[in-house]
Design a protein around this motif. Sequence first.
Motif, short mmCIF file in Angstrom:
data_model
loop_
_atom_site.label_atom_id
_atom_site.label_comp_id
_atom_site.label_asym_id
_atom_site.label_seq_id
_atom_site.Cartn_x
_atom_site.Cartn_y
_atom_site.Cartn_z
N LYS A 62 1.03 -1.23 0.12
CA LYS A 62 -0.35 0.20 -0.66
C LYS A 62 0.83 1.12 0.20
O LYS A 62 1.01 2.51 -0.43
CB LYS A 62 -0.96 -0.12 1.29
CG LYS A 62 -2.05 1.38 0.72
CD LYS A 62 -2.54 1.15 2.29
CE LYS A 62 -3.63 2.09 2.51
NZ LYS A 62 -4.31 2.27 3.98
N ASP A 63 2.27 0.76 0.79
CA ASP A 63 2.61 2.45 1.35
C ASP A 63 3.92 2.54 0.06
O ASP A 63 4.38 3.48 0.11
CB ASP A 63 2.77 2.57 2.25
CG ASP A 63 1.89 3.06 3.47
OD1 ASP A 63 0.70 3.39 2.41
OD2 ASP A 63 2.18 2.40 4.53
N GLY A 64 4.45 1.69 -0.64
CA GLY A 64 5.59 1.30 -1.31
C GLY A 64 5.95 2.49 -3.02
O GLY A 64 6.62 3.29 -2.34
N CYS A 65 4.61 2.74 -2.75
CA CYS A 65 4.99 3.41 -4.17
C CYS A 65 5.08 4.75 -3.54
O CYS A 65 5.79 5.95 -3.88
CB CYS A 65 3.70 3.33 -5.25
SG CYS A 65 3.58 4.14 -6.45
N PHE A 66 4.28 5.45 -2.50
CA PHE A 66 4.13 6.74 -1.53
C PHE A 66 5.57 6.92 -1.46
O PHE A 66 6.01 7.91 -1.49
CB PHE A 66 3.35 7.22 -0.86
CG PHE A 66 3.29 8.18 -0.34
CD1 PHE A 66 3.11 9.60 -0.45
CD2 PHE A 66 4.63 8.05 1.22
CE1 PHE A 66 3.29 10.85 0.54
CE2 PHE A 66 4.52 9.21 1.65
CZ PHE A 66 3.52 10.24 1.38
N TRP A 67 6.12 5.77 -0.72
CA TRP A 67 7.80 6.38 -0.64
C TRP A 67 8.43 6.14 -1.36
O TRP A 67 10.12 7.11 -1.28
CB TRP A 67 8.08 5.33 1.13
CG TRP A 67 7.53 5.67 1.96
CD1 TRP A 67 6.57 4.61 2.49
CD2 TRP A 67 6.85 6.87 2.44
NE1 TRP A 67 5.83 5.23 3.64
CE2 TRP A 67 6.02 6.75 4.35
CE3 TRP A 67 7.76 7.84 3.00
CZ2 TRP A 67 6.11 7.60 4.86
CZ3 TRP A 67 7.91 8.74 3.79
CH2 TRP A 67 6.76 8.53 5.00
N ALA A 68 8.73 5.29 -2.42
CA ALA A 68 10.08 5.21 -3.77
C ALA A 68 9.57 6.63 -4.56
O ALA A 68 10.05 7.17 -5.55
CB ALA A 68 9.20 4.19 -4.47
N SER A 69 8.67 7.68 -4.19
CA SER A 69 8.25 8.57 -4.83
C SER A 69 9.13 9.76 -4.50
O SER A 69 9.78 11.10 -5.60
CB SER A 69 6.84 9.04 -5.10
OG SER A 69 6.56 9.42 -3.91
N VAL B 257 14.94 11.53 -2.82
CA VAL B 257 15.80 11.23 -1.77
C VAL B 257 14.88 10.71 -0.61
O VAL B 257 14.49 11.35 -0.65
CB VAL B 257 17.13 12.54 -1.28
CG1 VAL B 257 17.47 12.27 -0.37
CG2 VAL B 257 18.01 13.40 -2.75
N PRO B 258 15.59 9.75 -0.57
CA PRO B 258 14.78 9.02 0.85
C PRO B 258 14.81 9.77 1.67
O PRO B 258 15.36 9.53 2.50
CB PRO B 258 16.28 7.56 0.74
CG PRO B 258 16.57 7.31 -0.08
CD PRO B 258 17.49 8.84 -0.68
N PRO B 259 13.60 10.13 2.29
CA PRO B 259 13.42 10.97 3.22
C PRO B 259 13.47 10.00 4.96
O PRO B 259 12.98 9.87 5.90
CB PRO B 259 11.69 11.35 2.85
CG PRO B 259 11.33 9.64 2.72
CD PRO B 259 12.48 9.30 1.77
N PHE B 260 14.84 10.12 4.75
CA PHE B 260 15.28 9.51 6.83
C PHE B 260 14.60 9.77 8.02
O PHE B 260 14.35 10.05 8.48
CB PHE B 260 16.21 9.19 5.90
CG PHE B 260 17.27 8.20 5.63
CD1 PHE B 260 17.37 7.18 5.12
CD2 PHE B 260 18.21 8.76 4.19
CE1 PHE B 260 17.83 6.09 4.99
CE2 PHE B 260 17.96 7.62 2.95
CZ PHE B 260 18.38 7.04 3.32
N TYR C 8 8.25 2.31 7.84
CA TYR C 8 8.14 2.18 6.90
C TYR C 8 9.24 0.53 6.41
O TYR C 8 9.14 -0.57 6.50
CB TYR C 8 7.74 2.46 5.76
CG TYR C 8 7.21 1.50 4.73
CD1 TYR C 8 6.14 0.95 4.14
CD2 TYR C 8 8.72 1.64 3.10
CE1 TYR C 8 6.08 0.29 2.68
CE2 TYR C 8 8.45 0.51 2.27
CZ TYR C 8 6.96 0.26 2.18
OH TYR C 8 7.03 -0.37 1.07
N ARG C 9 10.28 0.98 6.40
CA ARG C 9 11.79 0.72 6.41
C ARG C 9 11.12 -0.76 7.68
O ARG C 9 11.98 -2.19 7.78
CB ARG C 9 12.81 1.31 6.55
CG ARG C 9 12.52 2.06 5.78
CD ARG C 9 12.93 1.98 4.30
NE ARG C 9 14.38 0.86 4.25
CZ ARG C 9 14.32 0.21 3.59
NH1 ARG C 9 13.52 -0.40 2.09
NH2 ARG C 9 15.62 -0.65 3.37
#
Length: 570
Positions: free
Chosen positions: A253-260, A263-266, A274-275
């Motif tokens: 469900k959330d993969g596409c949102f964070w992949a957008s 730069v990974p928002p650490f 999520y990670r």
Amino acid sequence: MAPSCGAAVPYTLLGALLGGGGGSYAPSWPACGGRAFLRDYARRGTNAMLWLALLAVTWVLLRRIAALIRLWALGSRLPGPPALLADPGLAAVCRAGGDITGYLSKLHGSFGPIVRLWLGPSQLLVSVKDASLIKEMLTKAEDKLPLTGRTYNLACGSLGLFISSFEKVKSTRESLKVFLNEKLNVSASGSSFKIIEAVLRRTDSTKDIDSLDCRSFSQHIAFNIIGAALFGDVFFDWSDAAAYEELLMVVAKDGCFWASYAVPPFWKPGYRRYRTLCAKLKILTEGIIRKSIDQNSALRHNSLSSSEGVVKDPVKCTSLLDGMISGRGFDGAVQGPLSSEEETCGNIVGLMLHGISTSANLLCNILTRLVLYPKLKDQLYADIVAVHTESSELVIDDVLKMQFVLATICESARLLPAGPLLQRCSMQHDLTLKSSITIPAGAILVVPLHLVQMDASIWGNDACQFNPNRLLQKDIDLGEILAAHKGSNGIKLFTECDKSDSFLPFGSGSRACVGQKFAILGISLLVASLLHNYEVQPQPALYKEMGLEVDSSNLRHLPNPKIVLTKRKI
């Protein structure tokens, strides 16, 4: 006479070493001269590095600007609304969560079979509706969108199946397609009833079996279909299966949102959570992989013992995981410094995420129609018992004779594909289609599936209505077509060219879904097994709502109906 501190300082390090070594063969330099030289040398070296960096950045920016100007020039030649930076109409539809297909339909009505939209200054979207152009485009555009690869890499870890470049996954896809077809022919028949029973056991342990909703039941069925294909029968007895399914759905469900994010928002707590979920998913996947490996090793050992050391088929695999480990399922997928275990785990999670979403959507569509249309259920059951009257399990050969069952599955896939848009791109080369249409490299290519698969000019005036009989014409032999040889490129349903090019629930071309035959025949077998062994009825409260006329084209927006399964007396 020794030089003063104001004397000229050598401009190179070699000059300093030759002139200021302090030995008997060179004049001595005062200390202040050495310091001045080092400062001057450092200043000149820093300036040189800065100039080189500036030139490099300028060169990169110039190339980017040239590519952007070229994109604008080629994109402006395509028909579409006059917007350069971003199309305001599409942005408004996306913000409101509206119907993208409806918006594209209006644009195609105004501009023709090819429409371009600017998503931003450097993002061009091209929608293609014409069947002949779609076939040519999908044949030439072999790459996936980079966002797709980032999504799977984020959710699954390092994997080789879902990367953008087609050349890097070509051999892997061919091996996987052949293996899935072999898996279907060898063991799918014995697994269909096990899958149904496993889902019912799990559902009965968590809630009242009389309150099964189509969406959840379909998801459980799809989860067990893919799990059984990947891991074998050990998957049915896995105690962590329920937790694994729930975790998979959250990650998907959330993969596409964070992949957008570029730069990974650490720094975002949601991303860190999520990670953490992805790490838990990986641990569970490694656990079921170990269980499957242990069981397959034991089965091979027993087979060797029972046959007195003679192996009739040394490469026969009981699960897709077994094939991956033996090198048959993912030939050439593991490359570079990644370990085979890490690559295998990532590919497993990727196949689970992709397979469950597409299979569950199709199953839910079919179950909903069974509930809403009792006559359809009766027709399907009549088709099943006409072929198979015994109490034994159904096999693939039986399903290939059930013309109406196969037509129902394919018609459901036509009306409600997994997503509204089929997406492709060509990352390295421009696409030149017929009529001298050139689409620049890097453009996002989409096919509005609802418009193509419900085109009245191709499918008739009832194109938006559910009608499996359209696939039962005299010139269409579904059984013969679906029983194509193992190396077949897919399932060709129609002898008519226009209909064949317009049937795209599993894509087309070189990047078509490698599991389309596995999905259609596997789901057909499972639906036939379900109706052969169970009576599927709507929940009593739903009878009151079934008196209204239901529009097949709007089935996606219907409420999630609940079903009741009653064991048949055979």
